[in-house]
Design an enzyme around this catalytic site. Structure first.
Site, PDB file in Angstrom:
ATOM      1  N   HIS A  12     -11.621 -15.953   6.100  1.00 44.82           N
ATOM      2  CA  HIS A  12     -10.239 -15.844   6.979  1.00 44.82           C
ATOM      3  C   HIS A  12      -8.971 -15.612   6.319  1.00 44.82           C
ATOM      4  CE1 HIS A  12     -12.166 -17.773  10.727  1.00 44.82           C
ATOM      5  NE2 HIS A  12     -13.017 -18.233   9.884  1.00 44.82           N
ATOM      6  N   GLU A  41      -6.165 -14.807   7.653  1.00 46.74           N
ATOM      7  CA  GLU A  41      -5.272 -15.435   8.344  1.00 46.74           C
ATOM      8  C   GLU A  41      -4.848 -16.745   7.778  1.00 46.74           C
ATOM      9  OE1 GLU A  41      -8.236 -15.465   9.278  1.00 46.74           O
ATOM     10  OE2 GLU A  41      -8.575 -16.613  11.071  1.00 46.74           O
ATOM     11  N   CYS A  82     -14.885 -13.383  11.065  1.00 45.19           N
ATOM     12  CA  CYS A  82     -15.736 -14.557  11.314  1.00 45.19           C
ATOM     13  C   CYS A  82     -16.759 -14.137  12.738  1.00 45.19           C
ATOM     14  CB  CYS A  82     -15.099 -15.791  11.288  1.00 45.19           C
ATOM     15  SG  CYS A  82     -16.064 -17.217  11.032  1.00 45.19           S
TER      16      CYS A  82
END
Lengths: 215, 920
Positions: A194, A196, A94
């Site tokens: 993302h 994660e 990002c």
């Protein structure tokens, strides 16, 4: 135990806001993540190259002022150069991708621009792993990975052809079809969405595992 | 010093003329030739170009006024510095040509605009420091006292001004300072002192209810920034909601920005520090098409513009903070046209050890951290004591606050280190009334005796020329107050430095029993006992603040409403038409385009976010976080507020709001004993019946709180919900938003919202409402009701306990609460979220809103168990789910509704309404 794990440096600059989940993902993936403060790097207290693997996580570094990622790219330009020379695998997620983009670590003539909608977009997204030389997605080619998107400046544009790693397999949050690209040598991977999130997401963890494996 | 302009424009491969340019105005002593080094910073050479000559033609250029620090300045100065170019001040402007000029909103309170080449002499804020003013209150007549209060915007009554004169006399002072007047005005304001509530005796009612319940989960209620609730494994969760109605009416973007910033600070600085983990957003704007109040047209904000500014502001603050949005909603109601309901909230997590409010010790240092102090936000506390009119709306630009999430985000991280290294004995944030409130209130508890000394001369300023009272009262955002233990000062300063936060020791906590402020640049070191020097701005015992004369409030009971409206009978002939009216209503239509603007997954802890369903566009009623990595514990959040119900019957609506917030949690699987509540009241100062309703609302929800064992642990009230525009005063209905926060040991055991399997049955639980008064359908039909069905209070506790048993029985496959839009909307949303058709044969009313009830999905085999074991919940079969054959079928009483038309109406309504002022 952590001494046997590979050292993952996760950059923290004022404005970074995804460092905890990123560190958690690297930890789950078998790495030994450490937070690296930009201020400490600039003051010579630590070196960016003292790691096996490097990550610039998401957020709004420098408040996104001037342009996304530009403050980190400007202040750490020399440090990024040394990191690349050391052939340390680098992941930009990002805002981290935006910083690596402005540090010009990807194909010349490619950059990120504002979403077609001109606003931030947060939504679940499916990604197709394309065939590439990216070390971060090795063995995942052809798979569909699900993890969320959350950005306002994430459309890959430019006159050159980027080294495409991920494409959107569902509605694109930014109007483009490219979700992630890598450097020519495949060691630097940038993606807007993302992997994660959320904690423990098995699809995203595959990416982190690959990076650690390659380090 | 010279001001240089670097202009950046987009590359136009098609050869077309660019129509928007970004202009970096730099005030620097460097030579023009040095500026070329900066082009790589300001210009992305792939997509942009540095423009040497601007195009000819008419343009509009907008930038921040001199008095407002551009949020980008800090980054610009730093980036330029890295290239060896020293920049002293910077401002970013945007220039628009052609059609781009249309619809550009220029806020004259903070922006300056140009239609010809600007002539800039400096980019720095200018000002001349005004000397402190003195007043002998004892020599002033009543009329002069009131005149002084009005002139200085103190909003103090004659009784309060006379009390100040008496205090001057008690202190044997020949005169008092402007800081003295402003300090008392702030501390006695409705915002800080809750004078209205105290006068009505309301605060103690809710506090007594909470105390009577004695819930063991309660760690802190009504004493700190937020209410704190026990969690698991030595952790605590906390929440706080607050309104920012007047600032939002004045300047929507800035008001909403600082609203969210304020509640986040409340979490960050609660107790000895906490981490925000979720945001809440609810804004009720006025009517979008001015049907009820046509005279307001052109006199105040179009509601659609206010909403667009709100969406931008909440995204611009919440996203950089890295706090997931849990619960965003926008609503529109005519009676909020004079002043909106701008509610924001945040939930957080901390350690149990850091959960309780700290208290400074004698000798601890007063450390101001974060943003610099400017002339923004002055009188924010006292204006909450008065209504808003065209005069205050356009008169005093100093009310405007500028939010800067970048600074606050740094503090969010640094604050946790300060907590974990135990550097501070007490913490708080700067909110209304700035130093007066933050330092003054913290100092009140020093060593159990109270006492603090602050040197205003040491406060870092954004701009030269602030007088003492402005420094003391400034509501500049993103500032934090830490009582740092002297032995920990070096460690604390290292933490601030690493996070690039400015921190300054500005005073010391004493045990003098007095609140003291001086202005003396020579005093930079402090001792607990020291002589006051320099200009003595304030030196009063804390006891003086205690005797605030309260207003005499007349409570007038409103006459009973006797005329009852008629509604069209809902039949199979008109049900499609009714459905279209309902799903198109602004409050319940598809708002996902706004919701998606907020990052809802940051931190990686969102289990159930603000939207769900296969199209990710149906709003969740219950937000769920899994805040500890690798642990199954969950934090649950629900909020209830229907302005249409409050318009009909404020007291019955308050009961419904509370039942809705609770039932939403319980039906999902949260235990009643694990739920706590927040109240946010909103009344109109110009409404003669507002205080009656307020009093009855408080009594009703306090009673329900005790009955159900769910305590209120935080809350806030705003009693200035009147606005006068175009000669018309508009009063908000007496209303209260109820928010519930719960905890669950395992989020995986919660019932989902989404339908699970074709063939399953849909069953309404407690569909008690039959009237349409206060419903979304009544609003869509422009009918104002007079009698509201409300949840039977006597049955509330037993109902919720039975609901709790049902949630644990394993019968429920999915569940949603029945609230705004009634069963019809829940069926519609269920279809939109799933791949199923719905066949409904309704006995209960489709469109009536049984707040506190639920619509559940069960397996057919469980129907007898449900009917036998949970008869008291009045389970009523609504219909069943089926596979899609050739297309989705929404069937009601064997009438096929036009699914496509309904869906398109639901999907399209929002964009049309939030752009109404652009298209009207």
């Amino acid at each position: 135990m952590t001494g046997l794990r590979k050292r993952v440096a996760v950059l923290y600059t004022p404005g970074t806001n995804c460092e905890e989940e990123t560190m958690a993902a690297f930890r789950l993936a078998g790495g030994n993540p450490q937070l690296l403060f930009m201020n400490d790097i600039l003051k010579g207290r630590v070196r960016m190259t003292d790691c096996d693997c490097f990550c610039v996580p998401g957020g709004f570094s420098g408040g996104d002022h001037i342009a996304t990622g530009i403050l980190v790219a400007t202040l750490l330009a020399d440090h990024f150069r040394r990191l690349v020379e050391a052939r340390i695998p680098i992941l930009g997620i990002c805002n981290g991708f935006q910083a690596l983009d402005r540090a010009r670590l990807f194909t010349d003539g490619v950059t990120l621009s504002r979403n077609d909608s001109e606003v931030f977009c947060s939504m679940p997204v499916k990604h197709r792993v394309e065939t590439s030389n990216c070390i971060w997605t090795k063995g995942l080619e052809g798979q569909i990975l699900r993890f969320p998107s959350a950005h306002g400046y994430g459309k890959v544009v430019g006159e050159s052809r980027p080294n495409v790693v991920l494409t959107y397999a569902s509605e694109s949050p930014n109007g483009g079809f490219i979700a992630g690209i890598c450097s020519d040598n495949g060691r630097i991977f940038g993606l807007m969405d993302h992997p994660e999130r959320p904690y423990g997401n098995p699809d995203g963890l595959e990416i982190f595992r690959n990076g650690i494996r390659a380090a | 010093m010279t001001i240089y302009r670097i202009v950046i424009g987009p590359k136009k491969p098609d050869g077309k003329q660019a129509d928007i340019f970004k202009i970096y105005n730099l005030e620097t002593g460097c030579a023009a030739s040095d500026l070329r080094k900066l082009h790589a910073i300001f210009c992305n050479s792939v997509t942009e170009t540095v423009v040497e000559t601007m195009p000819a033609g008419e343009f509009l250029e907008v930038m921040y006024q001199n008095g407002v620090i551009d949020p980008e300045q800090e980054a610009i100065i730093r980036a330029c510095g890295s290239k060896g170019v020293i920049v002293e001040a910077a401002k970013v402007g945007y220039r628009y040509y052609g059609r781009r000029r249309q619809g550009i909103y220029v806020n004259k309170l903070v922006h300056v605009s140009f239609t010809s080449e600007p002539v800039l002499t400096t980019l720095k804020p200018r000002g001349i420091r005004q000397p402190m003013e003195y007043f002998n209150l004892l020599a002033l007549s009543d009329a002069e006292l009131i005149g002084l209060s009005a002139k200085r915007e103190l909003h103090l009554s004659l009784a309060q001004m006379k009390k100040l004169a008496a205090i001057q006399d008690e202190l044997c002072a020949s005169r008092v300072t402007d800081v003295f007047l402003e300090t008392f005005a702030a501390r006695w304001s409705d915002h800080c002192n809750h004078t209205t509530w105290k006068a009505l005796g309301l605060l103690k009612i809710l506090m007594a209810a909470t105390e009577a319940i004695g819930n063991p989960n309660l760690l802190s209620a009504f004493v700190d920034n937020a209410g704190v609730w026990d969690f698991y494994d030595g952790l605590a969760i906390l929440f706080k909601l607050e309104t920012h109605n007047s600032p939002t009416m004045k300047e929507a973007y800035g008001g909403q920005l600082t609203k969210l910033g304020g509640v986040l600070r409340d979490i960050i600085e609660n107790g000895l520090g906490a981490k925000p983990i979720g945001n809440i957003e609810l804004t009720v704007a006025g009517e979008i098409e001015r049907r009820r109040y046509p005279e307001l047209e052109g006199k105040t904000w179009p509601a659609s513009l206010l909403l667009r500014e709100t969406f931008s502001a909440i995204a611009d603050y919440g996203n950089p903070m890295g706090v997931p949005m849990l619960f965003p909603r926008a609503k529109s109601h005519p009676d909020y046209s004079g002043k909106p309901f701008a509610l924001g909230g945040s939930v957080g997590i901390t350690t149990r050890a850091a959960a309780k409010k700290g208290s400074p010790r004698k000798g601890d240092l007063v450390v101001l951290v974060g943003g610099r102090t400017g002339n923004d936000g002055l009188h924010g506390a006292t204006i909450s004591s008065g209504g808003i009119t065209e005069q205050t709306d356009t008169g005093d630009s100093t009310h405007v606050q500028i939010g800067h999430p970048y600074t606050e985000q740094k503090m969010m991280r640094a604050g946790l280190e300060i907590r974990d290294r135990r550097c501070a004995s007490a913490r708080t944030d700067f909110g209304a009334a700035g130093i007066v409130s933050a330092v003054g209130e913290m100092g009140e508890s020093t060593g159990g005796k109270g006492g603090v000394l602050a040197n205003l001369a040491l406060v870092p300023l954004k701009c030269a020329g602030l007088s003492n009272w402005q420094i003391a009262l400034s509501e500049s955002q993103e500032r934090f107050l830490h009582a740092i233990i002297p032995e920990k000062l070096t460690e604390a300063m290292e933490i601030y430095d690493r996070h690039e936060l400015e921190a300054t020791v500005i005073g010391i906590f004493t045990e003098s029993g007095r609140f003291q402020m001086i202005y003396d640049p020579a005093v930079t070191e402090f001792q607990p006992e020291m002589e006051l020097s320099g200009e003595i701005a304030l030196d009063v015992p804390y006891s003086c603040f205690e005797d605030c004369p309260l207003p005499e409030i007349e409570v007038i009971e409103p006459p009973a409403k006797t005329n009852h409206p008629k509604y069209p009978d809902v039949s199979t002939e008109n049900i499609n038409e009714m459905g279209l009216a309902l799903v198109s209503h602004f409050d319940v239509c598809d708002q996902s385009s706004a919701t998606r603007r907020y990052d809802s997954t940051v931190q990686g802890i969102t289990y159930q976010g603000p939207l769900y369903g296969k199209n990710y566009n149906v709003p969740s009623s219950l937000a769920v976080l899994q805040p500890v990595y690798g642990r199954p514990y969950g934090l649950t959040l629900s909020l209830s507020f229907s302005p249409w119900q409050f318009e009909v019957d404020p007291v019955a609506a308050a009961i419904n709001a509370m039942m809705d917030a609770l039932a939403t949690q319980v039906i999902a699987g949260v235990r009643l004993k694990d739920i706590c509540l927040a109240d946010n009241f909103y009344t109109a100062d110009q409404d003669p019946y507002a205080y009656y309703y307020l009093r009855e609302q408080v009594k009703a929800i306090a009673d329900l709180s005790v009955r159900t064992g769910t305590p209120f642990i935080t809350g806030k009230d705003s009693s200035s919900g009147s606005g006068t525009f175009g000669g018309r005063t508009v009063n908000v209905p007496a209303s209260v938003a109820v928010t519930a926060m719960g905890k669950v040991p395992d989020v995986r055991k919660l019932s989902p919202h989404a339908w699970q399997r074709p063939g399953n049955l849909l069953v309404a639980i407690k569909p008690y409402a039959t009237r349409l008064d206060g419903s979304i359908l009544s609003a869509a039909l422009d009918i104002t009701g007079t009698k509201l069905d409300h949840f039977p209070v006597d049955a509330a506790a037993s109902y919720l306990h039975s609901l709790e048993d049902l949630a644990r029985s394993g019968v429920i496959q999915s569940a949603v609460p029945i609230n705004c839009g009634g069963i019809f909307l829940r069926l519609f949303e269920g279809m939109e979220a799933s791949e199923y058709s719905a066949f409904a044969n309704l006995k209960p009313s489709l469109f009536a809103e049984s707040f506190g009830g639920a619509l559940i999905e069960i397996k057919p085999a469980d129907i007898y168990r449900l009917m036998d074991d949970f008869r008291d919940l009045q389970p009523t079969v609504v219909g069943f789910l089926d596979e899609i054959q050739t297309g989705k079928v929404f069937s009601v009483l064997r009438t096929m509704l036009d699914w496509t038309a309904l869906r398109m109406a639901w999907l399209k309504s929002f964009e049309r309404k939030v752009n109404h002022d652009r298209t009207a």
